[in-house]
Enzyme design. Structure first.
Site, PDB file in Angstrom:
ATOM      1  N   HIS A 138       4.132  -2.100   2.903  1.00  0.00           N
ATOM      2  CA  HIS A 138       4.142  -0.758   2.307  1.00  0.00           C
ATOM      3  C   HIS A 138       5.448  -0.575   1.534  1.00  0.00           C
ATOM      4  CE1 HIS A 138       1.263  -0.612   5.619  1.00  0.00           C
ATOM      5  NE2 HIS A 138       0.639   0.344   4.942  1.00  0.00           N
TER       6      HIS A 138
ATOM      7  N   ASP B  95       0.827  -1.209   0.000  1.00  0.00           N
ATOM      8  CA  ASP B  95       0.000   0.000   0.000  1.00  0.00           C
ATOM      9  C   ASP B  95       0.867   1.267   0.000  1.00  0.00           C
ATOM     10  OD1 ASP B  95      -2.049  -1.771   0.290  1.00  0.00           O
ATOM     11  OD2 ASP B  95      -2.860  -0.916   2.139  1.00  0.00           O
TER      12      ASP B  95
HETATM   13 ZN    ZN Z   1      -2.535   3.148   3.284  1.00  0.00          ZN
END
Ligand code: ZN
Length: 258
Positions: A225, A82
């Site tokens: 991430h 993400d």
């Molecule tokens: Zn996020």
């Protein structure tokens, strides 16, 4: 010659034979020690070689079994990233994924595509077979927005990705895992995760690797991430460890739709 026991061995010939016997014993006692030692050493070496061969055989068999499974299908997991694209770290991750022939899923923030190099990264993700999903334009909590604003967050990001790749983004990961209220988008699939690497909290490569390889099982969706160096390094180590255990990495749509 006397017939007593002492007499029997007291003749010159007897004494010579005894001397020879004693000498032989001395030689036997001195020589075989080193010979045996060498033989034992050689034996230990052979033993080690055999054990290494057996170990290797067992490992190979275990790997083959794990890879094939009982049904001949390898257990699958999905790595999802993400908050990208990150001009600094995403290209490094893409290099590592390409090297390992692994496909991942990227839930990108629309406004990040506008940063320098962002468009090129999206194009590369698409060309290299990764899945590109929607993580809103401003990384906002969709549950706190009006239907109209939530729709705009998703649509702006969708259309920017479509401009670059020519394809629709069917999957959405709502920021903070919060789903929009009353937003009817039947053609969109909202995807959460089952294993949280907590990479953005710890920012510690070894801690991230340990947590993910401990927690992950078949069909898990791993949340990471791609905007931290520690996450990129950890992701590549996770791939190497879980691949060794027989796992196959697939894009998240295959876990959900297959
Ligand atoms: Zn996020």
């Amino acid at each position: 010659m006397a017939k007593n026991r002492r007499g029997e061995i007291s003749g010159a010939g007897e004494i010579r034979r005894w001397m020879q016997a004693l000498a032989l014993t001395a030689v036997l006692m001195a020589y075989p020690v080193s010979a045996l030692w060498e033989r034992e050493e050689a034996g230990a070496e052979v033993q080690e070689e055999v054990q290494a061969e057996v170990r290797e055989e067992i490992q190979t068999e275990a790997q083959e079994e794990a890879q094939e499974g009982t049904s001949g299908v390898r257990p699958r997991v999905a790595l999802t990233f993400d908050d990208g694209p990150s001009p600094e770290y995403t290209p490094l991750l893409l290099d590592g994924l390409r090297e390992r022939e692994v496909r991942a899923s990227f839930f990108v923030i629309g406004s990040n595509i506008e940063k320098e190099g962002g468009e090129e990264i999206i194009r590369r993700m698409h060309e290299e077979g990764h899945l590109i999903g929607n993580h809103t334009w401003h990384h906002v909590d969709l549950s706190g927005l009006s239907t109209e604003d939530a729709w705009r967050e998703l649509e702006m990001t969708d259309s920017r990705i479509r401009e670059i790749t020519g394809e629709e983004t069917d999957l959405v990961r709502p920021p903070f895992g919060e789903f929009p209220q009353g937003l009817e988008e039947p053609d969109k699939l909202y995807v959460k995760w089952t294993v949280d690497s907590r990479d953005w909290v710890t920012k510690d490569t070894q801690e991230i690797v340990r947590k993910v390889v401990t927690d992950t099982e078949e069909n898990d969706i791993i949340l990471m991430h791609d905007c931290y160096g520690t996450s990129v390094e950890a992701a590549l180590q996770i791939i190497d460890i879980l691949s060794e255990r027989g796992y196959e990495f697939v894009t998240v749509d295959r876990l959900l739709l297959d």
